[in-house]
Scaffold this motif. Structure first.
Motif, PDB file in Angstrom:
ATOM      1  N   ALA A  22     -26.404  41.838  54.768  1.00  0.00           N
ATOM      2  CA  ALA A  22     -27.770  42.230  54.425  1.00  0.00           C
ATOM      3  C   ALA A  22     -28.647  40.988  54.335  1.00  0.00           C
ATOM      4  N   TYR A  23     -29.824  41.075  54.909  1.00  0.00           N
ATOM      5  CA  TYR A  23     -30.782  39.983  54.868  1.00  0.00           C
ATOM      6  C   TYR A  23     -31.991  40.426  54.056  1.00  0.00           C
ATOM      7  N   ALA A 277     -39.861  39.811  63.882  1.00  0.00           N
ATOM      8  CA  ALA A 277     -38.790  38.855  63.596  1.00  0.00           C
ATOM      9  C   ALA A 277     -37.449  39.557  63.755  1.00  0.00           C
ATOM     10  N   PHE A 278     -36.484  38.844  64.354  1.00  0.00           N
ATOM     11  CA  PHE A 278     -35.123  39.347  64.461  1.00  0.00           C
ATOM     12  C   PHE A 278     -34.358  39.045  63.183  1.00  0.00           C
ATOM     13  N   THR A 279     -33.400  39.909  62.826  1.00  0.00           N
ATOM     14  CA  THR A 279     -32.406  39.505  61.830  1.00  0.00           C
ATOM     15  C   THR A 279     -31.555  38.412  62.490  1.00  0.00           C
ATOM     16  N   PRO A 280     -30.984  37.478  61.707  1.00  0.00           N
ATOM     17  CA  PRO A 280     -30.216  36.380  62.306  1.00  0.00           C
ATOM     18  C   PRO A 280     -29.070  36.824  63.216  1.00  0.00           C
ATOM     19  N   ASP A 281     -28.478  37.993  62.931  1.00  0.00           N
ATOM     20  CA  ASP A 281     -27.409  38.492  63.802  1.00  0.00           C
ATOM     21  C   ASP A 281     -27.960  39.217  65.031  1.00  0.00           C
ATOM     22  N   GLU A 282     -29.273  39.322  65.100  1.00  0.00           N
ATOM     23  CA  GLU A 282     -29.994  39.926  66.216  1.00  0.00           C
ATOM     24  C   GLU A 282     -29.654  41.399  66.442  1.00  0.00           C
ATOM     25  N   ILE A 298     -36.288  48.154  64.706  1.00  0.00           N
ATOM     26  CA  ILE A 298     -35.782  48.457  66.041  1.00  0.00           C
ATOM     27  C   ILE A 298     -34.326  48.024  66.147  1.00  0.00           C
ATOM     28  N   ASP A 299     -33.482  48.935  66.622  1.00  0.00           N
ATOM     29  CA  ASP A 299     -32.098  48.607  66.955  1.00  0.00           C
ATOM     30  C   ASP A 299     -32.155  47.871  68.292  1.00  0.00           C
ATOM     31  N   VAL A 300     -31.799  46.585  68.296  1.00  0.00           N
ATOM     32  CA  VAL A 300     -31.984  45.747  69.487  1.00  0.00           C
ATOM     33  C   VAL A 300     -31.094  46.203  70.640  1.00  0.00           C
ATOM     34  N   ALA A 301     -29.830  46.457  70.370  1.00  0.00           N
ATOM     35  CA  ALA A 301     -28.907  46.865  71.435  1.00  0.00           C
ATOM     36  C   ALA A 301     -29.288  48.217  72.022  1.00  0.00           C
ATOM     37  N   ALA A 302     -29.634  49.162  71.157  1.00  0.00           N
ATOM     38  CA  ALA A 302     -29.996  50.510  71.613  1.00  0.00           C
ATOM     39  C   ALA A 302     -31.428  50.591  72.123  1.00  0.00           C
ATOM     40  N   VAL A 318     -44.015  38.568  59.582  1.00  0.00           N
ATOM     41  CA  VAL A 318     -42.728  38.865  58.951  1.00  0.00           C
ATOM     42  C   VAL A 318     -41.759  37.730  59.219  1.00  0.00           C
ATOM     43  N   THR A 319     -40.954  37.399  58.222  1.00  0.00           N
ATOM     44  CA  THR A 319     -39.899  36.407  58.355  1.00  0.00           C
ATOM     45  C   THR A 319     -38.654  36.930  57.646  1.00  0.00           C
ATOM     46  N   ILE A 320     -37.472  36.522  58.132  1.00  0.00           N
ATOM     47  CA  ILE A 320     -36.215  37.049  57.595  1.00  0.00           C
ATOM     48  C   ILE A 320     -35.302  35.902  57.205  1.00  0.00           C
ATOM     49  N   SER A 321     -34.625  36.046  56.074  1.00  0.00           N
ATOM     50  CA  SER A 321     -33.760  34.995  55.543  1.00  0.00           C
ATOM     51  C   SER A 321     -32.737  34.536  56.578  1.00  0.00           C
ATOM     52  N   PRO A 322     -32.499  33.217  56.658  1.00  0.00           N
ATOM     53  CA  PRO A 322     -31.542  32.688  57.647  1.00  0.00           C
ATOM     54  C   PRO A 322     -30.093  32.993  57.246  1.00  0.00           C
TER      55      PRO A 322
END
Length: 322
Positions: A22-23, A277-282, A298-302, A318-322
């Motif tokens: 979780a980020y 912004a992407f979550t770090p795991d993309e 958005i679900d990136v893969a789907a 928006v920014t997401i924790s590293p």
């Protein structure tokens, strides 16, 4: 006992080996003068932080300890402690800071000041101003090349991408793009620079060595007039295969093949989609929707929208924790 051991072993086999991490996402609300904090495990707002006037650009420091937010009407960058969620310090920008970027080490911050046509250079460790770089009219978009040698700034009214040597802090090239450039993003391999133009409704692809536009991404959405399609935020996956482009009042994210520059599909999101912004795991991409006051997940893969989260008034960045 034997049956219990077998059962436990079977259940262990069914459990995921690497549960999703979780980020924490921080969203700047331009009109609400707040930052919404989102738990990406529950996909819910868990806190709201009061900040200065007109918060826009927002980004974590490289070490993940602070969130920096440009409060334009206060002419400063505020620093939020990511643990206590309190504003603990300010950084000395110029008038009306909008977007900013850091070097890879997180030691230097470059800030676009919309009202005085400059980029301010800040020492992040000492939290002091190192100087200013003169650029075009209404500077906004900011990014640093993957090798750290070139800083890019886009000027909205001059309609240019300015190439700045990070060592000399001198402009070494200017590239004309379409009307009102808002955002700039390098491919991770450094082969291309993408610059979005809000009024032009395009993304210019620039050769960062030759300093020329080599192509453009264009958009066509049935039922929408061309002036409603306004390119703003850009996100490119780490493998440089797929890009996502926010199209403002078109209320859509364009999914683009980053190799051919062809649009694959459009994703319907909230109203006036702006930055992302992407979550770090993309696995996920979060995008801000200014008029509907929410964030789409958005679900990136789907390549599909899976969630909408209500936030503050006029979410911008928006920014997401590293």
């Amino acid at each position: 006992m034997w049956r219990r051991w077998v059962l436990c072993l079977s259940l262990a086999c069914l459990a995921p080996a690497n549960p999703a991490r979780a980020y924490t996402a921080f969203v700047s609300n331009e009109k609400g003068n707040t930052v919404s904090v989102i738990d990406t495990d529950k996909w819910a707002v868990k806190a709201t932080i009061k900040v200065g006037q007109r918060p826009r650009g927002i980004e974590f420091t490289r070490d993940g300890k602070f969130v920096m937010v440009a409060v334009g009407d206060d002419d400063t960058i505020q620093m939020i402690d990511a643990k206590t969620m309190q504003v603990v310090d300010t950084l000395p920008s110029g008038p009306d800071p909008e977007l900013f970027t850091q070097d890879a080490a997180g030691k230097v911050l470059y800030v676009a000041n919309e009202n005085d046509n400059t980029v301010t250079v800040i020492d992040l460790q000492k939290r002091t101003r190192l100087g200013d770089i003169q650029v075009g009219v209404e500077p906004e978009g900011m990014t640093v090349s993957p090798d750290g040698k070139i800083l890019i700034n886009t000027s909205e009214t001059t309609n240019m991408a300015h190439f700045i040597d990070t060592t000399t802090r001198q402009v070494v090239a200017n590239v004309l793009v379409d009307s009102r450039p808002r955002f700039a993003e390098f491919k991770h391999d450094g082969s291309e620079l993408w610059v979005s133009s809000e009024i032009g409704g395009t993304v210019s692809i620039i050769d960062p060595v030759k300093h020329v536009v080599t192509g453009k991404v264009t958009f066509n959405i049935p039922g929408l007039r061309s002036e409603a399609i306004q390119a703003v935020g850009i996100g490119i996956t780490k493998d440089d295969k797929t890009a996502f482009v926010a199209l403002g009042p078109a209320n859509r994210i364009a999914v683009v093949d980053a190799s051919t520059h062809a649009v694959i599909k459009y994703l319907l999101v909230g109203q006036r989609v702006w930055h992302m912004a992407f979550t770090p795991d993309e696995k996920y991409l979060l995008v801000t929707n200014g008029v509907s006051n929410d964030v789409s997940v958005i679900d990136v893969a789907a390549q599909k929208v899976i969630k909408t989260i209500q936030v503050g008034e006029l979410p911008w960045g928006v920014t997401i924790s590293p």
